[in-house]
Write a protein that holds these residues in place. Structure first.
Motif, PDB file in Angstrom:
ATOM      1  N   LEU A  51       0.889  -1.204   0.019  1.00 50.44           N
ATOM      2  CA  LEU A  51       0.111   0.047  -0.023  1.00 50.44           C
ATOM      3  C   LEU A  51       0.799   1.290  -0.107  1.00 50.44           C
ATOM      4  O   LEU A  51       0.252   2.358   0.092  1.00 50.44           O
ATOM      5  N   VAL A  53       3.094   2.650   2.222  1.00 52.76           N
ATOM      6  CA  VAL A  53       3.513   3.384   3.273  1.00 52.76           C
ATOM      7  C   VAL A  53       4.626   3.021   3.718  1.00 52.76           C
ATOM      8  O   VAL A  53       5.323   3.809   4.595  1.00 52.76           O
ATOM      9  N   LEU A  54       5.095   1.888   3.261  1.00 58.12           N
ATOM     10  CA  LEU A  54       6.523   1.438   3.956  1.00 58.12           C
ATOM     11  C   LEU A  54       7.289   1.097   2.676  1.00 58.12           C
ATOM     12  O   LEU A  54       6.894   0.706   1.437  1.00 58.12           O
ATOM     13  N   LEU A  55       8.591   1.436   2.758  1.00 55.98           N
ATOM     14  CA  LEU A  55       9.599   1.312   1.837  1.00 55.98           C
ATOM     15  C   LEU A  55       9.956  -0.259   1.719  1.00 55.98           C
ATOM     16  O   LEU A  55      10.579  -0.499   2.849  1.00 55.98           O
ATOM     17  N   ARG A  73      -4.411   2.355  -5.862  1.00 59.12           N
ATOM     18  CA  ARG A  73      -4.617   2.530  -4.392  1.00 59.12           C
ATOM     19  C   ARG A  73      -6.073   2.888  -4.321  1.00 59.12           C
ATOM     20  O   ARG A  73      -7.077   2.716  -3.343  1.00 59.12           O
ATOM     21  N   SER A  78      -8.791   0.128   1.681  1.00 61.07           N
ATOM     22  CA  SER A  78      -7.799  -0.578   2.924  1.00 61.07           C
ATOM     23  C   SER A  78      -8.177  -0.286   4.324  1.00 61.07           C
ATOM     24  O   SER A  78      -8.354   0.970   4.751  1.00 61.07           O
ATOM     25  N   LEU A  80      -5.700  -0.444   7.257  1.00 62.33           N
ATOM     26  CA  LEU A  80      -4.144  -0.936   7.904  1.00 62.33           C
ATOM     27  C   LEU A  80      -4.120  -0.918   9.476  1.00 62.33           C
ATOM     28  O   LEU A  80      -4.191   0.370   9.782  1.00 62.33           O
ATOM     29  N   GLU A  81      -3.756  -1.900   9.986  1.00 61.50           N
ATOM     30  CA  GLU A  81      -3.712  -1.731  11.424  1.00 61.50           C
ATOM     31  C   GLU A  81      -4.676  -1.272  12.379  1.00 61.50           C
ATOM     32  O   GLU A  81      -5.516  -1.950  13.320  1.00 61.50           O
ATOM     33  N   ASN A  84      -7.785   4.826  11.033  1.00 57.73           N
ATOM     34  CA  ASN A  84      -7.006   6.198  11.142  1.00 57.73           C
ATOM     35  C   ASN A  84      -8.101   7.244  10.565  1.00 57.73           C
ATOM     36  O   ASN A  84      -8.513   7.428   9.155  1.00 57.73           O
ATOM     37  N   PHE A  85      -8.557   8.276  11.485  1.00 55.56           N
ATOM     38  CA  PHE A  85      -9.622   9.219  10.902  1.00 55.56           C
ATOM     39  C   PHE A  85      -9.154  10.553  11.676  1.00 55.56           C
ATOM     40  O   PHE A  85      -8.390  10.432  13.103  1.00 55.56           O
ATOM     41  N   TYR A  86      -9.738  11.561  11.345  1.00 63.14           N
ATOM     42  CA  TYR A  86      -9.479  12.612  12.013  1.00 63.14           C
ATOM     43  C   TYR A  86     -10.479  12.910  13.268  1.00 63.14           C
ATOM     44  O   TYR A  86     -11.598  12.721  13.060  1.00 63.14           O
TER      45      TYR A  86
END
Lengths: 295, 267
Positions: A51, A53-55, A73, A78, A80-81, A84-86
């Motif tokens: 996705l 966000v990691l190399l 994308r 997705s 992930l983990e 994630n929201f405001y």
């Protein structure tokens, strides 16, 4: 079947720790693909890499036969983990941001909120949500705009048993609609009940991958007992298709190849002049398979 | 570009902290300059027409621009803190990741923030024009000389870009709200002054003026009244061209350093 995601030789390290060691597999279109492994086996790292966000340290991956990653994308929903929201925005406003980034209409928000059972709370701030509601909102966001592919990392985290069952139903339903679903989990039950394909990771190594019915039935166990256990063991050692023999208490456990059936074992023993007092095919549960593979 | 700004707008339009801090900036700019123009901000004051004013209270044009711009350069701290908060929020909420997962990429995410910084610079410059224009007119009831000192407005824009660019870089570097704000204030209020004093003392030249924030501060010097300027106690300075070029150079440094930082590390 075309492949939705093709991963080739991906590796990644965090300092001296090798999180992924040359992992390769393909995710076919329309499947429910389970990425399985104990905590810290590299599941999230792998999904993070595909996705963007990691190399990755090495290796390549491609979505939809080489579609540019940013574009790909936007077609993928997705989670992930963590959700994630405001925190200071309502569910509705948060989904508007997701829709804008994914270039989808914001009119779809009502539909997905109803689908995950949050429609009544659409104007509540994200920070007022319980963990389960946050997780539902994240799944709702993933569904926004009718994604072709869903990537779900531990989607049932924080959900109660009813919530877990609902998510499982939802996954089945989406699968029926032809949506490809990639799901990472350490909850085997979750995977076993919904997945058509699996990849099993352990400390960054890919142990195996493929369709569930091939990968997981391949090592069924046949249990046998007879009056003369020593003779039985000796005889069975010469039988083709038996990989390992283990004596547990008073029973011999045979690890067999896929094509070995209890009938064949019985026939073989009779030909050798041994009468079995006990013959049992033990389908290995994913859990015991998993423990065996990862321990 | 418009797409990125539209996304940023969705993030801030209902963010109360954002609007409150912007409100502080505008309110302080207006009230402080108004009081200064009334001659009420004095050393040893406390009563009307008492104490010595070392602040220029002549807000006729073109002085209004330099004075409003100078005080704006102090209140721009609020906008800098806004930039730090909205940037570190993304890390705190891990929405930086989610934005990329949903289809932005690191560079688009970065450029969205850079664009937001530019928009905030334009907005705060407009505030300065508004307040300076209003007070200039109130003071002299005339718009004579309105444009003569207008380059101070361009200086203010650059100063805002310098401060907000620095704040953005610091936020991206540190990623934690409290620490980034603390370090920003520490540097802007004290550390740079200490460095400035050390450099000036050792070189015997005002080279301390070339430090990141001081370079743009020097574009809008303290509004001394004409009397103090005549007494020749105003500190020495370098040329405006030097300050302009140095400010632009620092802005470029923040931009490229931020870019390199994001490209190099995991998200």
């Amino acid at each position: 079947m075309a492949s939705i995601l093709s991963i080739k030789n991906i590796s990644k390290s965090y300092g001296p720790i090798q999180a992924l060691k040359g992992v390769s597999f393909d995710v076919p279109e329309g499947c429910v693909f389970g990425v399985l492994g104990p905590n810290g086996s590299g599941k999230t790292t792998l999904l993070g890499i595909v996705l963007d966000v990691l190399l990755a340290k090495g290796g390549t991956f491609s979505w939809f036969d080489g579609m540019p990653h940013d574009e790909a994308r936007r077609q993928i929903g997705s989670l992930l983990e963590t959700p994630n929201f405001y925190h200071y925005l309502s569910a509705y406003d948060n989904l508007e941001i997701t829709a804008a980034i994914r270039r989808k209409g914001k009119d779809d928000r009502d539909r997905v909120l109803k689908q995950v059972g949050l429609f009544e709370r659409k104007d509540s701030k994200f920070q007022s949500f319980s963990l389960g509601m946050k997780q539902r909102l994240a799944i709702g966001a993933a569904l926004l705009g009718g994604a072709k592919v869903l990537v779900l990392d531990e989607p049932t985290n924080g959900l109660d048993p009813a919530g877990i069952a609902e998510i499982r139903e939802l996954i089945r339903e989406l699968h029926k609609q032809g949506i490809t679903i990639i799901i990472a989990s350490h909850l085997l039950d979750e995977i076993e009940k919904v997945c058509t394909h699996v990849a099993i990771l352990k400390k960054g190594d890919l142990l195996l991958s493929g369709p569930v019915d091939e990968v997981l039935v391949s090592e069924d166990q046949v249990e046998v007992r007879a009056a003369d256990m020593a003779g039985l063991q000796q005889a069975l050692q010469t039988m083709k298709g038996i990989k390992r023999i283990k004596l547990v208490d008073t029973t011999l456990q045979l690890a067999c190849e896929t094509d070995v059936t209890p009938v064949q074992v019985n026939e073989f023993c009779i030909r050798k002049g041994i009468v079995l007092s006990h013959l049992l095919l033990r389908k290995k549960s994913l859990e015991s398979k998993f423990m065996e593979l990862t321990n | 570009m418009i797409e990125l700004l539209a996304i940023e707008w969705l993030k801030i339009k209902r963010y109360r902290t954002f609007w409150i801090l912007i409100g502080f900036f505008l309110a302080l700019l207006l009230l402080w300059n108004y009081e200064a123009s009334q001659g009420n901000i004095n050393i040893g004051g406390g009563r009307k027409n008492h104490g010595m004013s070392i602040v220029n209270s002549d807000y006729s044009f073109p002085q209004a621009w330099g004075s409003t711009g100078y005080w704006g350069s102090i209140f721009i701290m609020f906008i800098s803190i806004v930039v730090i908060i909205i940037t570190t929020n993304e890390y705190g909420y891990r929405t930086n990741r989610q934005n990329v997962i949903d289809g932005l990429n690191k560079m688009k995410f970065y450029h969205a923030k850079v664009l937001l910084v530019v928009v905030l610079c334009i907005a705060s410059t407009l505030c300065v024009v508004l307040v300076g224009g209003l007070l200039g007119w109130l003071h002299s009831h005339s718009f004579a000389g309105f444009f003569s000192g207008f380059r101070q407005i361009a200086y203010f824009f650059l100063l805002a870009l310098d401060y907000l660019g620095f704040a953005l870089f610091l936020a991206l570097l540190i990623r934690r709200s409290g620490l980034a704000i603390g370090l920003f204030l520490l540097y802007a209020m004290f550390l740079e002054t200490i460095l400035w004093a050390i450099i000036n003392a050792h070189t015997n030249k005002p080279y301390g003026d070339l430090l990141p924030l001081q370079a743009s501060d020097s574009l809008l010097p303290f509004p001394y009244p004409a009397m103090i300027k005549m007494m020749n106690v105003v500190p020495p300075s370098l040329s405006m061209t030097t300050y302009l070029m140095t400010t632009c150079a620092w802005c470029a440094v923040y931009y490229f350093a931020g870019r390199a930082l994001l490209l190099r590390r995991d998200w």
